[in-house]
Design a protein around this motif. Structure first.
Motif, PDB file in Angstrom:
ATOM      1  N   VAL A  24      60.214  -6.194   9.106  1.00 37.39           N
ATOM      2  CA  VAL A  24      61.515  -6.753   9.456  1.00 37.39           C
ATOM      3  C   VAL A  24      62.149  -7.344   8.206  1.00 37.39           C
ATOM      4  O   VAL A  24      61.464  -7.852   7.326  1.00 37.39           O
ATOM      5  CB  VAL A  24      61.404  -7.834  10.564  1.00 37.39           C
ATOM      6  N   ARG A  25      63.453  -7.239   8.130  1.00 33.16           N
ATOM      7  CA  ARG A  25      64.204  -7.776   6.996  1.00 33.16           C
ATOM      8  C   ARG A  25      64.865  -9.071   7.443  1.00 33.16           C
ATOM      9  O   ARG A  25      65.584  -9.091   8.426  1.00 33.16           O
ATOM     10  CB  ARG A  25      65.255  -6.778   6.537  1.00 33.16           C
ATOM     11  N   VAL A  26      64.582 -10.146   6.706  1.00 34.37           N
ATOM     12  CA  VAL A  26      65.088 -11.467   7.062  1.00 34.37           C
ATOM     13  C   VAL A  26      65.937 -11.994   5.908  1.00 34.37           C
ATOM     14  O   VAL A  26      65.525 -11.944   4.759  1.00 34.37           O
ATOM     15  CB  VAL A  26      63.925 -12.453   7.329  1.00 34.37           C
ATOM     16  N   LEU A  43      52.189  -3.359  23.757  1.00 36.21           N
ATOM     17  CA  LEU A  43      50.763  -3.432  23.462  1.00 36.21           C
ATOM     18  C   LEU A  43      49.970  -3.322  24.759  1.00 36.21           C
ATOM     19  O   LEU A  43      50.170  -4.098  25.686  1.00 36.21           O
ATOM     20  CB  LEU A  43      50.414  -4.755  22.780  1.00 36.21           C
ATOM     21  N   ARG A  44      49.080  -2.344  24.828  1.00 33.76           N
ATOM     22  CA  ARG A  44      48.210  -2.212  25.991  1.00 33.76           C
ATOM     23  C   ARG A  44      47.011  -3.128  25.835  1.00 33.76           C
ATOM     24  O   ARG A  44      46.727  -3.623  24.760  1.00 33.76           O
ATOM     25  CB  ARG A  44      47.741  -0.771  26.129  1.00 33.76           C
ATOM     26  N   GLY A  45      46.292  -3.314  26.916  1.00 33.64           N
ATOM     27  CA  GLY A  45      45.087  -4.132  26.880  1.00 33.64           C
ATOM     28  C   GLY A  45      45.249  -5.383  27.701  1.00 33.64           C
ATOM     29  O   GLY A  45      46.314  -5.650  28.258  1.00 33.64           O
ATOM     30  N   ARG A  46      44.180  -6.158  27.770  1.00 34.45           N
ATOM     31  CA  ARG A  46      44.195  -7.388  28.561  1.00 34.45           C
ATOM     32  C   ARG A  46      43.846  -8.612  27.728  1.00 34.45           C
ATOM     33  O   ARG A  46      43.923  -9.726  28.199  1.00 34.45           O
ATOM     34  CB  ARG A  46      43.195  -7.279  29.708  1.00 34.45           C
ATOM     35  N   GLY A  47      43.450  -8.397  26.512  1.00 35.89           N
ATOM     36  CA  GLY A  47      43.038  -9.511  25.664  1.00 35.89           C
ATOM     37  C   GLY A  47      44.221 -10.274  25.091  1.00 35.89           C
ATOM     38  O   GLY A  47      45.382  -9.960  25.336  1.00 35.89           O
ATOM     39  N   THR A  48      43.880 -11.277  24.307  1.00 33.46           N
ATOM     40  CA  THR A  48      44.886 -12.103  23.654  1.00 33.46           C
ATOM     41  C   THR A  48      45.641 -11.295  22.608  1.00 33.46           C
ATOM     42  O   THR A  48      45.048 -10.537  21.854  1.00 33.46           O
ATOM     43  CB  THR A  48      44.197 -13.298  22.958  1.00 33.46           C
ATOM     44  N   VAL A  49      46.953 -11.460  22.569  1.00 33.64           N
ATOM     45  CA  VAL A  49      47.769 -10.813  21.538  1.00 33.64           C
ATOM     46  C   VAL A  49      47.629 -11.626  20.263  1.00 33.64           C
ATOM     47  O   VAL A  49      47.761 -12.846  20.268  1.00 33.64           O
ATOM     48  CB  VAL A  49      49.249 -10.728  21.968  1.00 33.64           C
ATOM     49  N   ARG A  50      47.363 -10.949  19.169  1.00 31.55           N
ATOM     50  CA  ARG A  50      47.220 -11.597  17.869  1.00 31.55           C
ATOM     51  C   ARG A  50      48.177 -10.925  16.882  1.00 31.55           C
ATOM     52  O   ARG A  50      48.562  -9.786  17.063  1.00 31.55           O
ATOM     53  CB  ARG A  50      45.789 -11.480  17.378  1.00 31.55           C
ATOM     54  N   ALA A  51      48.511 -11.639  15.807  1.00 33.91           N
ATOM     55  CA  ALA A  51      49.442 -11.079  14.826  1.00 33.91           C
ATOM     56  C   ALA A  51      49.230 -11.719  13.464  1.00 33.91           C
ATOM     57  O   ALA A  51      48.663 -12.807  13.346  1.00 33.91           O
ATOM     58  CB  ALA A  51      50.882 -11.295  15.280  1.00 33.91           C
ATOM     59  N   GLN A  52      49.710 -11.004  12.466  1.00 36.42           N
ATOM     60  CA  GLN A  52      49.667 -11.491  11.093  1.00 36.42           C
ATOM     61  C   GLN A  52      50.946 -11.043  10.405  1.00 36.42           C
ATOM     62  O   GLN A  52      51.410  -9.916  10.614  1.00 36.42           O
ATOM     63  CB  GLN A  52      48.458 -10.919  10.378  1.00 36.42           C
ATOM     64  N   ALA A  53      51.512 -11.895   9.574  1.00 35.64           N
ATOM     65  CA  ALA A  53      52.737 -11.562   8.840  1.00 35.64           C
ATOM     66  C   ALA A  53      52.521 -11.786   7.350  1.00 35.64           C
ATOM     67  O   ALA A  53      51.816 -12.714   6.946  1.00 35.64           O
ATOM     68  CB  ALA A  53      53.905 -12.413   9.329  1.00 35.64           C
ATOM     69  N   THR A  54      53.141 -10.930   6.550  1.00 31.31           N
ATOM     70  CA  THR A  54      53.058 -11.032   5.097  1.00 31.31           C
ATOM     71  C   THR A  54      54.442 -10.784   4.508  1.00 31.31           C
ATOM     72  O   THR A  54      55.053  -9.757   4.798  1.00 31.31           O
ATOM     73  CB  THR A  54      52.075  -9.991   4.525  1.00 31.31           C
ATOM     74  N   ALA A  55      54.912 -11.704   3.696  1.00 30.24           N
ATOM     75  CA  ALA A  55      56.206 -11.526   3.029  1.00 30.24           C
ATOM     76  C   ALA A  55      56.017 -10.685   1.780  1.00 30.24           C
ATOM     77  O   ALA A  55      55.062 -10.874   1.034  1.00 30.24           O
ATOM     78  CB  ALA A  55      56.799 -12.881   2.664  1.00 30.24           C
ATOM     79  N   HIS A  56      56.929  -9.749   1.550  1.00 33.15           N
ATOM     80  CA  HIS A  56      56.907  -8.920   0.349  1.00 33.15           C
ATOM     81  C   HIS A  56      57.775  -9.607  -0.698  1.00 33.15           C
ATOM     82  O   HIS A  56      58.989  -9.653  -0.578  1.00 33.15           O
ATOM     83  CB  HIS A  56      57.484  -7.530   0.641  1.00 33.15           C
ATOM     84  N   THR A  57      57.136 -10.174  -1.702  1.00 24.17           N
ATOM     85  CA  THR A  57      57.877 -10.882  -2.738  1.00 24.17           C
ATOM     86  C   THR A  57      57.175 -10.690  -4.072  1.00 24.17           C
ATOM     87  O   THR A  57      55.957 -10.536  -4.133  1.00 24.17           O
ATOM     88  CB  THR A  57      58.004 -12.388  -2.407  1.00 24.17           C
ATOM     89  N   THR A  89      64.420 -10.773   2.516  1.00 22.49           N
ATOM     90  CA  THR A  89      62.992 -10.559   2.332  1.00 22.49           C
ATOM     91  C   THR A  89      62.436  -9.653   3.414  1.00 22.49           C
ATOM     92  O   THR A  89      62.716  -9.856   4.592  1.00 22.49           O
ATOM     93  CB  THR A  89      62.241 -11.906   2.372  1.00 22.49           C
ATOM     94  N   ASN A  90      61.644  -8.661   3.018  1.00 21.52           N
ATOM     95  CA  ASN A  90      60.922  -7.840   3.985  1.00 21.52           C
ATOM     96  C   ASN A  90      59.633  -8.553   4.369  1.00 21.52           C
ATOM     97  O   ASN A  90      58.907  -9.040   3.504  1.00 21.52           O
ATOM     98  CB  ASN A  90      60.577  -6.474   3.398  1.00 21.52           C
TER      99      ASN A  90
END
Length: 99
Positions: A24-26, A43-57, A89-90
């Motif tokens: 995503v561009r912010v 997202l399929r499944g029944r477990g907890t949704v998790r995520a990670q983000a990284t800024a390209h700089t 920033t991407n």
């Protein structure tokens, strides 16, 4: 804490249906956390949704203060970035869910 030294091998029910990646561009407001919504995820499944983000700089830690993911759900999330300037920033976002 588990330390992995070498190749990571993933076993189990990891499929394209429970892993999602996007960029995503912010355009942040200087000195203020700025948020962008990510929607349309399935997202399929029944477990907890998790995520990670990284800024390209090119200069991490100086102008990008923090990047985070919040409000996780199987259909999307919020991507937050805090910069000291307004440079567009991407941000890479990886979301996954256990089956």
């Amino acid at each position: 804490m588990t330390v992995i030294d070498g190749d990571l091998i993933v076993t189990g029910a990891l499929t394209a249906g429970n892993v999602f990646h996007t960029v995503v561009r912010v355009t942040p407001e200087p000195g203020v956390p700025t948020m962008v919504e990510v929607t349309g995820v399935t997202l399929r499944g029944r477990g907890t949704v998790r995520a990670q983000a990284t800024a390209h700089t090119s200069v991490p830690g100086i102008r990008v203060v923090e990047v985070a993911v919040a409000a996780l759900s199987p259909t999307g999330c919020q991507v937050w970035i805090h910069r000291t300037n307004s440079v567009e920033t991407n941000v890479s976002v990886l979301m996954w869910r256990e089956p």
